[in-house]
Design a protein around this motif. Sequence first.
Motif, short mmCIF file in Angstrom:
data_model
loop_
_atom_site.label_atom_id
_atom_site.label_comp_id
_atom_site.label_asym_id
_atom_site.label_seq_id
_atom_site.Cartn_x
_atom_site.Cartn_y
_atom_site.Cartn_z
N MET A 29 26.82 10.61 -1.92
CA MET A 29 27.07 11.57 -3.01
C MET A 29 28.53 11.23 -3.51
O MET A 29 28.52 11.52 -4.76
N VAL A 30 29.45 10.58 -2.79
CA VAL A 30 30.71 10.52 -3.39
C VAL A 30 30.67 9.26 -4.11
O VAL A 30 31.46 9.29 -5.44
N ALA A 31 29.98 8.22 -3.93
CA ALA A 31 29.60 7.05 -4.53
C ALA A 31 28.81 7.31 -6.27
O ALA A 31 29.45 6.74 -7.18
N GLN A 35 30.48 6.89 -9.62
CA GLN A 35 29.82 6.35 -11.09
C GLN A 35 29.62 7.25 -12.05
O GLN A 35 29.91 6.58 -13.15
N MET A 36 29.39 8.41 -11.81
CA MET A 36 29.33 9.29 -13.18
C MET A 36 30.59 9.58 -13.77
O MET A 36 30.70 9.47 -15.07
N GLN A 37 31.75 9.54 -12.98
CA GLN A 37 32.94 9.65 -13.68
C GLN A 37 33.32 8.44 -14.39
O GLN A 37 33.88 8.39 -15.42
N ASN A 38 32.90 7.44 -13.91
CA ASN A 38 33.37 6.33 -14.49
C ASN A 38 32.86 5.87 -15.73
O ASN A 38 33.11 5.40 -16.83
N ARG A 39 31.39 6.38 -15.65
CA ARG A 39 30.25 6.24 -16.76
C ARG A 39 31.03 7.16 -17.98
O ARG A 39 31.02 6.84 -18.97
#
Length: 59
Positions: A29-31, A35-39
């Motif tokens: 879930m952290v990963a 990923q969503m934050q980076n996107r």
Amino acid sequence: MGTRGVIGDKWAMRILWTCAIGSAISLYMVAVERQMQNRDRMLAESVKAAEAEGAGDEV
């Protein structure tokens, strides 16, 4: 001689596996969140860059 801890071997293994699976799920879930934050960050940077290019053309 036959005394063991309060928790038997079977229950200890169940608790251990439950903790391991819970840890794996939380790491996943952290990963996904990262990923969503980076996107989102990449999208915001590309929009900002496009706006900067567009503003330069209009002036």
